[in-house]
Design a protein around this motif. Structure first.
Motif, PDB file in Angstrom:
ATOM      1  N   ILE A  75     -35.916  14.122 -74.391  1.00  0.00           N
ATOM      2  CA  ILE A  75     -34.685  14.663 -74.982  1.00  0.00           C
ATOM      3  C   ILE A  75     -34.111  13.704 -76.026  1.00  0.00           C
ATOM      4  O   ILE A  75     -33.580  14.150 -77.047  1.00  0.00           O
ATOM      5  CB  ILE A  75     -33.656  14.999 -73.877  1.00  0.00           C
ATOM      6  N   ASN A  85     -32.686  18.354 -78.498  1.00  0.00           N
ATOM      7  CA  ASN A  85     -31.748  18.207 -77.395  1.00  0.00           C
ATOM      8  C   ASN A  85     -32.184  19.013 -76.171  1.00  0.00           C
ATOM      9  O   ASN A  85     -31.386  19.641 -75.499  1.00  0.00           O
ATOM     10  CB  ASN A  85     -30.321  18.575 -77.816  1.00  0.00           C
ATOM     11  N   LEU A  86     -33.501  18.991 -75.918  1.00  0.00           N
ATOM     12  CA  LEU A  86     -34.075  19.685 -74.767  1.00  0.00           C
ATOM     13  C   LEU A  86     -34.826  18.683 -73.896  1.00  0.00           C
ATOM     14  O   LEU A  86     -35.491  17.789 -74.413  1.00  0.00           O
ATOM     15  CB  LEU A  86     -35.075  20.760 -75.221  1.00  0.00           C
ATOM     16  N   VAL A  87     -34.718  18.861 -72.587  1.00  0.00           N
ATOM     17  CA  VAL A  87     -35.548  18.035 -71.716  1.00  0.00           C
ATOM     18  C   VAL A  87     -37.005  18.343 -72.053  1.00  0.00           C
ATOM     19  O   VAL A  87     -37.335  19.440 -72.529  1.00  0.00           O
ATOM     20  CB  VAL A  87     -35.258  18.271 -70.218  1.00  0.00           C
TER      21      VAL A  87
END
Length: 115
Positions: A28, A34-36
């Motif tokens: 992230i 902004n993503l796992v």
């Protein structure tokens, strides 16, 4: 990059997902989405493959063959691998399982060196 090579390089890049997340290009903190990482991998396949491909190009696999030939570039070779036995050269205690049967000298020389 085919699927098997992608998985192999991704596992090498992430050390089978055991490296610190903040150092992983898929994390992230680093993926600019902004993503796992698991969601990033699922949603942006092409981008992920490109990241892994670029990482693999920048971090070529270090094999017994590459380490040996870096130090001894003029060593005698047969079918592209040194004629000497990797076990004797690197002082391994015993030959790998399958030596002379199910694996070839090329398989042995092309194993990744563990740091």
């Amino acid at each position: 990059m085919d699927a098997v090579e992608y998985l192999k390089q991704k596992n090498r890049m992430t050390n089978n997902c055991t490296i610190a997340c903040n150092t992983c290009p898929l994390a992230i903190e680093n993926n600019n989405r902004n993503l796992v990482c698991s969601n990033f991998v699922r949603r942006y396949n092409e981008e992920v493959v490109e990241i892994v491909e670029n990482w693999a190009k920048e971090h070529p696999e270090k094999t017994y063959k590459s380490v040996f030939l870096e130090k001894f570039p003029d060593a005698a070779k047969e079918d592209g691998v040194p004629v000497a036995c990797v076990v004797a050269v690197f002082g391994e205690k015993k030959k790998p399982e399958g030596c002379y049967n199910s694996i070839t000298c090329s398989d042995c020389w092309n194993r990744e060196v563990e740091e």
